[in-house]
Write a protein that holds these residues in place. Structure first.
Motif, PDB file in Angstrom:
ATOM      1  N   VAL A 129      15.263 -15.755 -26.152  1.00  0.00           N
ATOM      2  CA  VAL A 129      15.853 -15.065 -24.999  1.00  0.00           C
ATOM      3  C   VAL A 129      16.070 -13.595 -25.332  1.00  0.00           C
ATOM      4  CG1 VAL A 129      17.916 -14.898 -23.541  1.00  0.00           C
ATOM      5  CG2 VAL A 129      16.908 -17.134 -24.008  1.00  0.00           C
ATOM      6  N   ALA A 130      16.586 -13.292 -26.505  1.00  0.00           N
ATOM      7  CA  ALA A 130      16.870 -11.910 -26.902  1.00  0.00           C
ATOM      8  C   ALA A 130      15.612 -11.052 -26.967  1.00  0.00           C
ATOM      9  CB  ALA A 130      17.590 -11.891 -28.246  1.00  0.00           C
ATOM     10  N   LYS A 131      14.469 -11.655 -27.273  1.00  0.00           N
ATOM     11  CA  LYS A 131      13.211 -10.909 -27.362  1.00  0.00           C
ATOM     12  C   LYS A 131      12.586 -10.644 -26.000  1.00  0.00           C
ATOM     13  CE  LYS A 131      12.075 -12.587 -31.943  1.00  0.00           C
ATOM     14  NZ  LYS A 131      11.222 -13.479 -32.724  1.00  0.00           N
ATOM     15  N   ASP A 132      13.076 -11.314 -24.976  1.00  0.00           N
ATOM     16  CA  ASP A 132      12.533 -11.138 -23.631  1.00  0.00           C
ATOM     17  C   ASP A 132      13.082  -9.841 -23.044  1.00  0.00           C
ATOM     18  OD1 ASP A 132      12.180 -11.471 -20.672  1.00  0.00           O
ATOM     19  OD2 ASP A 132      11.347 -13.390 -21.349  1.00  0.00           O
ATOM     20  N   SER A 133      12.232  -9.020 -22.477  1.00  0.00           N
ATOM     21  CA  SER A 133      12.674  -7.711 -21.972  1.00  0.00           C
ATOM     22  C   SER A 133      13.072  -7.719 -20.495  1.00  0.00           C
ATOM     23  CB  SER A 133      11.573  -6.677 -22.204  1.00  0.00           C
ATOM     24  OG  SER A 133      10.404  -7.047 -21.492  1.00  0.00           O
ATOM     25  N   ARG A 134      12.930  -8.859 -19.840  1.00  0.00           N
ATOM     26  CA  ARG A 134      13.281  -8.911 -18.420  1.00  0.00           C
ATOM     27  C   ARG A 134      14.801  -8.882 -18.232  1.00  0.00           C
ATOM     28  NH1 ARG A 134       9.971 -14.195 -16.888  1.00  0.00           N
ATOM     29  NH2 ARG A 134      10.619 -14.688 -19.013  1.00  0.00           N
ATOM     30  N   ILE A 135      15.220  -8.370 -17.097  1.00  0.00           N
ATOM     31  CA  ILE A 135      16.647  -8.310 -16.774  1.00  0.00           C
ATOM     32  C   ILE A 135      17.183  -9.695 -16.470  1.00  0.00           C
ATOM     33  CG2 ILE A 135      18.338  -7.445 -15.107  1.00  0.00           C
ATOM     34  CD1 ILE A 135      16.601  -4.901 -14.938  1.00  0.00           C
ATOM     35  N   ALA A 136      16.389 -10.504 -15.811  1.00  0.00           N
ATOM     36  CA  ALA A 136      16.774 -11.874 -15.473  1.00  0.00           C
ATOM     37  C   ALA A 136      15.521 -12.749 -15.449  1.00  0.00           C
ATOM     38  CB  ALA A 136      17.478 -11.916 -14.127  1.00  0.00           C
ATOM     39  N   PHE A 137      15.669 -13.984 -15.888  1.00  0.00           N
ATOM     40  CA  PHE A 137      14.573 -14.942 -15.860  1.00  0.00           C
ATOM     41  C   PHE A 137      15.141 -16.344 -16.000  1.00  0.00           C
ATOM     42  CE2 PHE A 137      15.259 -13.797 -20.235  1.00  0.00           C
ATOM     43  CZ  PHE A 137      15.088 -14.965 -20.954  1.00  0.00           C
ATOM     44  N   GLU A 179      23.404 -13.386 -21.069  1.00  0.00           N
ATOM     45  CA  GLU A 179      24.331 -14.452 -20.735  1.00  0.00           C
ATOM     46  C   GLU A 179      23.617 -15.507 -19.908  1.00  0.00           C
ATOM     47  OE1 GLU A 179      27.632 -12.829 -18.579  1.00  0.00           O
ATOM     48  OE2 GLU A 179      26.383 -12.024 -17.005  1.00  0.00           O
ATOM     49  N   VAL A 180      24.164 -16.696 -19.945  1.00  0.00           N
ATOM     50  CA  VAL A 180      23.618 -17.796 -19.159  1.00  0.00           C
ATOM     51  C   VAL A 180      24.182 -17.674 -17.755  1.00  0.00           C
ATOM     52  CG1 VAL A 180      23.572 -20.302 -18.870  1.00  0.00           C
ATOM     53  CG2 VAL A 180      23.371 -19.311 -21.149  1.00  0.00           C
ATOM     54  N   GLY A 181      23.292 -17.690 -16.777  1.00  0.00           N
ATOM     55  CA  GLY A 181      23.710 -17.670 -15.382  1.00  0.00           C
ATOM     56  C   GLY A 181      23.829 -19.088 -14.870  1.00  0.00           C
ATOM     57  N   LYS A 182      23.228 -19.333 -13.748  1.00  0.00           N
ATOM     58  CA  LYS A 182      23.286 -20.656 -13.129  1.00  0.00           C
ATOM     59  C   LYS A 182      22.474 -21.668 -13.920  1.00  0.00           C
ATOM     60  CE  LYS A 182      22.255 -23.136  -8.905  1.00  0.00           C
ATOM     61  NZ  LYS A 182      21.630 -23.130  -7.610  1.00  0.00           N
ATOM     62  N   ILE A 183      23.044 -22.851 -14.059  1.00  0.00           N
ATOM     63  CA  ILE A 183      22.341 -23.987 -14.644  1.00  0.00           C
ATOM     64  C   ILE A 183      22.128 -24.983 -13.510  1.00  0.00           C
ATOM     65  CG2 ILE A 183      22.435 -25.874 -16.299  1.00  0.00           C
ATOM     66  CD1 ILE A 183      24.434 -24.127 -17.915  1.00  0.00           C
ATOM     67  N   SER A 184      20.877 -25.219 -13.154  1.00  0.00           N
ATOM     68  CA  SER A 184      20.573 -26.131 -12.059  1.00  0.00           C
ATOM     69  C   SER A 184      20.195 -27.502 -12.605  1.00  0.00           C
ATOM     70  CB  SER A 184      19.427 -25.594 -11.204  1.00  0.00           C
ATOM     71  OG  SER A 184      19.060 -26.550 -10.232  1.00  0.00           O
ATOM     72  N   MET A 185      21.066 -28.460 -12.386  1.00  0.00           N
ATOM     73  CA  MET A 185      20.778 -29.823 -12.813  1.00  0.00           C
ATOM     74  C   MET A 185      19.729 -30.452 -11.892  1.00  0.00           C
ATOM     75  SD  MET A 185      22.542 -30.000 -15.474  1.00  0.00           S
ATOM     76  CE  MET A 185      22.410 -31.710 -15.922  1.00  0.00           C
ATOM     77  N   LYS A 186      19.736 -30.057 -10.633  1.00  0.00           N
ATOM     78  CA  LYS A 186      18.778 -30.606  -9.663  1.00  0.00           C
ATOM     79  C   LYS A 186      17.356 -30.129  -9.970  1.00  0.00           C
ATOM     80  CE  LYS A 186      17.785 -30.867  -4.736  1.00  0.00           C
ATOM     81  NZ  LYS A 186      18.186 -30.451  -3.398  1.00  0.00           N
ATOM     82  N   GLU A 187      17.211 -28.814 -10.151  1.00  0.00           N
ATOM     83  CA  GLU A 187      15.893 -28.241 -10.402  1.00  0.00           C
ATOM     84  C   GLU A 187      15.548 -28.195 -11.889  1.00  0.00           C
ATOM     85  OE1 GLU A 187      15.513 -24.527  -8.320  1.00  0.00           O
ATOM     86  OE2 GLU A 187      16.402 -25.386  -6.512  1.00  0.00           O
ATOM     87  N   LYS A 188      16.512 -28.530 -12.726  1.00  0.00           N
ATOM     88  CA  LYS A 188      16.338 -28.598 -14.178  1.00  0.00           C
ATOM     89  C   LYS A 188      15.842 -27.286 -14.770  1.00  0.00           C
ATOM     90  CE  LYS A 188      15.708 -33.509 -14.105  1.00  0.00           C
ATOM     91  NZ  LYS A 188      16.343 -34.396 -14.986  1.00  0.00           N
ATOM     92  N   HIS A 189      16.649 -26.233 -14.524  1.00  0.00           N
ATOM     93  CA  HIS A 189      16.365 -24.949 -15.160  1.00  0.00           C
ATOM     94  C   HIS A 189      17.663 -24.203 -15.443  1.00  0.00           C
ATOM     95  CE1 HIS A 189      16.436 -23.399 -10.922  1.00  0.00           C
ATOM     96  NE2 HIS A 189      17.080 -22.424 -11.527  1.00  0.00           N
ATOM     97  N   VAL A 190      17.538 -23.197 -16.306  1.00  0.00           N
ATOM     98  CA  VAL A 190      18.673 -22.361 -16.690  1.00  0.00           C
ATOM     99  C   VAL A 190      18.282 -20.912 -16.425  1.00  0.00           C
ATOM    100  CG1 VAL A 190      20.173 -21.621 -18.581  1.00  0.00           C
ATOM    101  CG2 VAL A 190      19.358 -23.993 -18.497  1.00  0.00           C
ATOM    102  N   ASN A 191      19.157 -20.174 -15.755  1.00  0.00           N
ATOM    103  CA  ASN A 191      18.940 -18.750 -15.515  1.00  0.00           C
ATOM    104  C   ASN A 191      19.605 -17.958 -16.626  1.00  0.00           C
ATOM    105  OD1 ASN A 191      17.539 -18.745 -12.961  1.00  0.00           O
ATOM    106  ND2 ASN A 191      19.433 -19.460 -12.047  1.00  0.00           N
ATOM    107  N   PHE A 192      18.897 -16.937 -17.095  1.00  0.00           N
ATOM    108  CA  PHE A 192      19.423 -16.031 -18.116  1.00  0.00           C
ATOM    109  C   PHE A 192      19.411 -14.637 -17.523  1.00  0.00           C
ATOM    110  CE2 PHE A 192      17.474 -19.571 -20.320  1.00  0.00           C
ATOM    111  CZ  PHE A 192      18.425 -19.902 -21.265  1.00  0.00           C
ATOM    112  N   LYS A 193      20.410 -13.818 -17.891  1.00  0.00           N
ATOM    113  CA  LYS A 193      20.423 -12.441 -17.399  1.00  0.00           C
ATOM    114  C   LYS A 193      20.967 -11.519 -18.459  1.00  0.00           C
ATOM    115  CE  LYS A 193      24.667 -13.289 -14.823  1.00  0.00           C
ATOM    116  NZ  LYS A 193      25.346 -13.236 -13.550  1.00  0.00           N
ATOM    117  N   LYS A 194      20.388 -10.318 -18.482  1.00  0.00           N
ATOM    118  CA  LYS A 194      20.797  -9.289 -19.439  1.00  0.00           C
ATOM    119  C   LYS A 194      22.157  -8.760 -19.027  1.00  0.00           C
ATOM    120  CE  LYS A 194      17.760  -6.905 -21.698  1.00  0.00           C
ATOM    121  NZ  LYS A 194      16.780  -5.976 -22.191  1.00  0.00           N
ATOM    122  N   MET A 195      22.993  -8.523 -20.006  1.00  0.00           N
ATOM    123  CA  MET A 195      24.336  -8.027 -19.726  1.00  0.00           C
ATOM    124  C   MET A 195      24.332  -6.513 -19.593  1.00  0.00           C
ATOM    125  SD  MET A 195      26.460 -10.551 -22.271  1.00  0.00           S
ATOM    126  CE  MET A 195      27.820  -9.492 -22.342  1.00  0.00           C
TER     127      MET A 195
END
Length: 67
Positions: free
Chosen positions: A11-19, A51-67
């Motif tokens: 995650v830290a190596k990813d340059s996107r603001i959110a993914f 930081e970890v954003g929304k965790i979707s149990m239904k769609e089974k994904h985790v959102n990450f966003k740059k602080m």
């Protein structure tokens, strides 16, 4: 070292603001399924500038966003 350290490094190596990553992608990185302990360990990610954003149990994904 945290059991989630390999994920935090990716995650830290990813340059996107959110993914997002699917549970399947996270499992492939870690070598084990995401579990309830993730809710406790997610706080460690702040040390990497994300930081970890929304965790979707239904769609089974985790959102990450740059602080």
């Amino acid at each position: 070292m945290s059991k989630y350290e390999p994920l935090w490094q990716i995650v830290a190596k990813d340059s996107r603001i959110a993914f997002k990553l699917t549970f399947e992608e996270i499992e492939a990185i870690l070598g084990f399924p995401i579990d309830h302990a993730f809710l406790t360990y997610k706080k460690e990610l702040k040390a990497y500038g994300y930081e970890v954003g929304k965790i979707s149990m239904k769609e089974k994904h985790v959102n990450f966003k740059k602080m």
